[in-house]
Each structure stands twice: as structure tokens, then as C-alpha cells.
Design an enzyme around this catalytic site. Structure first.
Site, mmCIF file in Angstrom:
data_model
loop_
_atom_site.group_PDB
_atom_site.id
_atom_site.type_symbol
_atom_site.label_atom_id
_atom_site.label_comp_id
_atom_site.label_asym_id
_atom_site.label_seq_id
_atom_site.Cartn_x
_atom_site.Cartn_y
_atom_site.Cartn_z
ATOM 1 N N ASN A 230 0.823 -1.217 0.000
ATOM 2 C CA ASN A 230 0.000 0.000 0.000
ATOM 3 C C ASN A 230 0.854 1.264 0.000
ATOM 4 O O ASN A 230 0.690 2.145 -0.838
ATOM 5 C CB ASN A 230 -0.905 0.043 1.236
ATOM 6 C CG ASN A 230 -1.943 -1.067 1.245
ATOM 7 O OD1 ASN A 230 -2.235 -1.670 0.218
ATOM 8 N ND2 ASN A 230 -2.481 -1.340 2.426
ATOM 9 N N THR B 149 -1.804 9.195 14.376
ATOM 10 C CA THR B 149 -3.067 9.448 13.678
ATOM 11 C C THR B 149 -4.228 9.105 14.595
ATOM 12 O O THR B 149 -4.138 8.209 15.430
ATOM 13 C CB THR B 149 -3.164 8.640 12.360
ATOM 14 O OG1 THR B 149 -3.188 7.241 12.661
ATOM 15 C CG2 THR B 149 -1.989 8.934 11.434
ATOM 16 N N GLY C 238 -8.333 13.469 13.081
ATOM 17 C CA GLY C 238 -7.136 14.081 12.510
ATOM 18 C C GLY C 238 -5.874 13.381 12.957
ATOM 19 O O GLY C 238 -5.863 12.160 13.131
ATOM 20 N N ASP D 236 -2.126 3.943 5.806
ATOM 21 C CA ASP D 236 -1.035 3.719 4.837
ATOM 22 C C ASP D 236 -0.961 4.878 3.846
ATOM 23 O O ASP D 236 0.127 5.352 3.501
ATOM 24 C CB ASP D 236 -1.254 2.391 4.096
ATOM 25 C CG ASP D 236 -1.132 1.189 5.028
ATOM 26 O OD1 ASP D 236 -0.450 1.305 6.065
ATOM 27 O OD2 ASP D 236 -1.721 0.138 4.717
HETATM 28 N N1 LIG Z 1 -13.608 9.546 8.752
HETATM 29 C C1 LIG Z 1 -12.491 10.205 8.395
HETATM 30 N N2 LIG Z 1 -12.584 11.416 7.796
HETATM 31 C C2 LIG Z 1 -11.478 12.099 7.417
HETATM 32 N N3 LIG Z 1 -10.232 11.663 7.604
HETATM 33 C C3 LIG Z 1 -10.081 10.455 8.212
HETATM 34 C C4 LIG Z 1 -11.183 9.664 8.647
HETATM 35 N N4 LIG Z 1 -10.709 8.521 9.185
HETATM 36 C C5 LIG Z 1 -9.365 8.602 9.077
HETATM 37 N N5 LIG Z 1 -8.973 9.753 8.495
HETATM 38 C C6 LIG Z 1 -7.612 10.223 8.200
HETATM 39 O O1 LIG Z 1 -6.766 9.114 8.074
HETATM 40 C C7 LIG Z 1 -5.717 9.209 9.044
HETATM 41 C C8 LIG Z 1 -5.373 7.806 9.501
HETATM 42 O O2 LIG Z 1 -6.517 7.220 10.086
HETATM 43 P P1 LIG Z 1 -6.432 6.229 11.328
HETATM 44 O O3 LIG Z 1 -5.882 6.946 12.504
HETATM 45 O O4 LIG Z 1 -7.771 5.599 11.455
HETATM 46 O O5 LIG Z 1 -5.329 5.193 10.810
HETATM 47 P P2 LIG Z 1 -5.240 3.608 11.000
HETATM 48 O O6 LIG Z 1 -5.981 3.215 12.244
HETATM 49 O O7 LIG Z 1 -3.819 3.260 10.913
HETATM 50 O O8 LIG Z 1 -6.031 3.095 9.724
HETATM 51 P P3 LIG Z 1 -5.744 1.798 8.825
HETATM 52 O O9 LIG Z 1 -4.760 0.958 9.551
HETATM 53 O O10 LIG Z 1 -7.099 1.162 8.664
HETATM 54 O O11 LIG Z 1 -5.238 2.333 7.543
HETATM 55 C C9 LIG Z 1 -6.246 10.133 10.120
HETATM 56 O O12 LIG Z 1 -5.195 10.770 10.803
HETATM 57 C C10 LIG Z 1 -7.084 11.101 9.316
HETATM 58 O O13 LIG Z 1 -6.262 12.122 8.754
HETATM 59 MG MG LIG Z 2 -2.878 1.478 10.311
#
Ligand SMILES: Nc1ncnc2c1ncn2[C@@H]1O[C@H](COP(=O)(O)OP(=O)(O)OP(=O)(O)O)[C@@H](O)[C@H]1O
Ligand SMILES: [Mg+2]
Length: 305
Positions: A45, A217, A222, A250
Site C-alpha cells: 500500500n 493518527t 485528525g 497507509d
Molecule cells: N472519517 C475520516 N474522515 C477524514 N479523515 C479520516 C477519517 N478517518 C481517518 N482519516 C484520516 O486518516 C488518518 C489515519 O486514520 P487512522 O488513525 O484511522 O489510521 P489507522 O488506524 O492506521 O487506519 P488503517 O490501519 O485502517 O489504515 C487520520 O489521521 C485522518 O487524517
Molecule cells: Mg494502520
């Protein structure tokens, strides 16, 4: 060969996405309403997104004899350097079966396949030598210690980003060793929480004091970047629609490096990460809806410093 920018170590996997009306109860079965196989895996990814956004990217991963040639072609078509995308004879490509309900609840089953054989493999040196930043994601921590040692010897920057595997593959010792001398740590809220437990730290600030750049994240809330301990808040960037947040993290990393490789400051790198994530959320699959650098810039524009 000229030195590239990013070397990404992690999974290259096949994601079987199975839509079900509801998750089956124990000892019962249920029919699927839709299913599709997507190219995925943390490193696949990030590498594909980063290369598409114009970052010179080398990928290092272990896959099996059944690895689909179309996946390799798709990576190469985006400009990903695949010298260290290594097929291990007698193994299978990592696969994730992901069952999802309409409301968004999920269950997943993962077969690590080839990755379980990484420990005794010769080092994927190319992806270290040809990169300025070595980004270590999911995968075998003992093997990554060897990769990090070479990176340090060659004075490459190391980024530590175990993602969900911090919860069930990494031990505290692995994380502490990898963080020694690393320049970046990436994680979502629960992954950073686990890192704090492993390192016996009380606060995110304490972790930020251990690594020059910490990126945390926070889903739809945000993200934040700590620059030598100083917190920079990054807003979420609104997607056109929210379809599937898988892979947002990713995409964020790729957007971040797209900014860094072009000389943007850490605030703007975070914003570019958030903008990339906003595209990822708009479709199912983790390598779909990848924007061009221009489209990413366009969406990030009003948030940039
Ligand atoms: N509903 C949303 N609307 C807008 N931005 C989002 C949303 N969900 C996630 N993001 C963006 O994506 C970033 C990464 O999301 P998150 O913190 O959920 O990562 P993650 O848990 O590692 O996700 P994954 O492992 O499923 O890719 C966030 O910091 C934000 O900028
Ligand atoms: Mg992740």
C-alpha cells in the site's frame, strides 16, 4: 543507480474482502453478498501510493510462489522498484480474509505465509542501500533489527511503524531496539498506546522525547506530529464521501513522504498525509483511488501553511 528516497519493508498481501449481512455466530455459517480480491499489505500500500505521488520508492517484502504477476506489474507501473520483492519457494503469499458488515464491524483472519520464513533469509540490502529513509512496517521484528543495523551503518534514516502487529507480533524489547537511533515513529492511537506500555512511558510526550519525529493518527479526529517534542496539530481533510476507512493510515504515510521528499515542513507533511488519507477513504480497497501529486496538492492546498 542513483540513490532513491524511500525503502518500504512490510507486507505485500492479498486482501479478500467479503461482505456479509452480519458476522456469523460461532459454529454457524452465512452467505456472502459480495466478494473481491484486492492488492494490499502495508508495504504494498505505502509503496504504491508513494511512488504514484512521485516519491522514488523501493519495496522489500516476502511473497510466495502463488504471487500474482499482475500485482508485480501494477507496482512497477506506478514506478515502484521491486528488486527486493522476493518470492520464497515453497511458501504462499500472505492473505487476509476480511469479513465486513454493512454497519462497518469487521473480523479478519490472516495467513502470514512467506513472511514466517523471513528470519533466516539474506538481507534485502538493495532497498536499504538505494534509499534515504528505511520505513519498517509490519513483519518480523528480528529480521527488521538486522535491516535497521545496516541502515544505521549506512547512515540511512529509520522509520518504525509496526501498525497492528505491535499488538501481537512485537515484544517490548523489539520496539525498544528498533527505536534506538530511529528518526520516525508512526502509529494510530491504540498503537501508540501499546508503544507506551512496552516502553513503560506515561504519556505521548514522553514517547515524543524518544524519537525526533512522532506521528500519531487519530482517525476522523485528525492527527498530530511531534517535532523534537513540540506538538503540531493536523486537522482531518474532508473526503467527498466515507466508504471504507481501511488503508487510510497507509495512504497518510505516503502523503507525508510525498511532502517530505519535496522539502515541505512537518506541518505540511502531516496535512499532505491527511489529504492522501481522505482519498483512500472514498473507495473500498487500499490501493484504489490513488490521486496524482497535483490532485493531492489541490485538496491539501487550503490547509497548507
Ligand atoms: N472519517 C475520516 N474522515 C477524514 N479523515 C479520516 C477519517 N478517518 C481517518 N482519516 C484520516 O486518516 C488518518 C489515519 O486514520 P487512522 O488513525 O484511522 O489510521 P489507522 O488506524 O492506521 O487506519 P488503517 O490501519 O485502517 O489504515 C487520520 O489521521 C485522518 O487524517
Ligand atoms: Mg494502520
Amino acid at each position: 543507480v542513483a540513490v532513491g528516497y524511500l525503502g518500504v519493508f512490510g507486507h505485500v498481501a492479498l486482501d479478500h474482502i467479503l461482505a456479509v449481512p452480519r458476522l456469523p455466530r460461532r459454529n454457524t455459517s452465512i452467505g456472502v453478498t459480495a466478494r473481491k480480491v484486492h492488492f494490499g499489505g502495508t508495504a504494498g500500500n505505502v509503496a504504491r501510493w508513494a511512488a504514484t505521488l512521485g516519491v522514488r520508492t523501493a519495496l522489500a517484502a516476502f511473497v510466495g510462489e502463488d504471487f500474482p504477476p499482475e500485482y508485480r506489474k501494477a507496482l512497477q507501473a506506478c514506478g515502484v522498484e521491486v528488486t527486493d520483492l522476493r518470492i520464497l519457494p515453497g511458501t504462499t503469499t500472505p492473505v487476509a480474509w476480511i469479513f465486513g458488515e454493512p454497519r462497518g464491524d469487521q473480523m479478519a483472519v490472516m495467513d502470514q505465509g512467506a513472511v514466517l520464513r523471513a528470519d533466516d533469509q539474506p538481507l534485502q540490502e538493495h532497498a536499504v542501500r538505494e534509499s534515504l529513509i528505511v520505513h519498517l512496517m509490519t513483519g518480523p521484528p528480528a529480521y527488521y533489527r538486522r535491516v535497521a543495523a545496516l541502515a544505521r551503518e549506512l547512515r540511512r534514516d529509520v522509520a518504525v511503524d509496526p501498525a497492528q502487529e505491535i499488538h501481537y507480533v512485537y515484544r517490548g524489547r523489539d520496539l525498544a531496539d528498533l527505536l534506538e537511533g530511529a528518526r520516525f515513529f508512526f502509529g494510530n492511537a491504540s498503537e501508540v498506546g501499546q508503544a507506551l506500555k512496552f516502553l513503560r512511558l506515561r504519556s505521548v510526550r514522553a514517547l515524543a522525547a524518544r524519537v525526533p519525529v512522532l506521528v500519531r493518527t487519530l482517525g476522523s479526529r485528525g492527527s498530530e506530529v511531534y517535532d523534537r517534542g513540540a506538538r503540531i496539530a493536523i486537522p482531518r481533510v474532508a473526503p467527498r464521501k466515507v466508504v471504507d476507512a481501511t488503508g487510510a493510515g497507509d495512504a497518510y504515510r505516503a502523503g507525508f513522504y510525498a511532502g517530505l521528499s519535496r522539502g515541505h515542513d512537518l506541518h505540511d507533511c502531516g496535512v499532505l498525509g491527511a489529504a492522501a488519507a481522505s482519498f483512500a477513504i472514498e473507495t473500498v480497497g487500499t490501493q484504489t483511488n490513488i490521486p496524482t501529486w497535483e490532485a493531492l496538492r489541490g485538496r491539501a492546498d487550503r490547509y497548507l501553511g
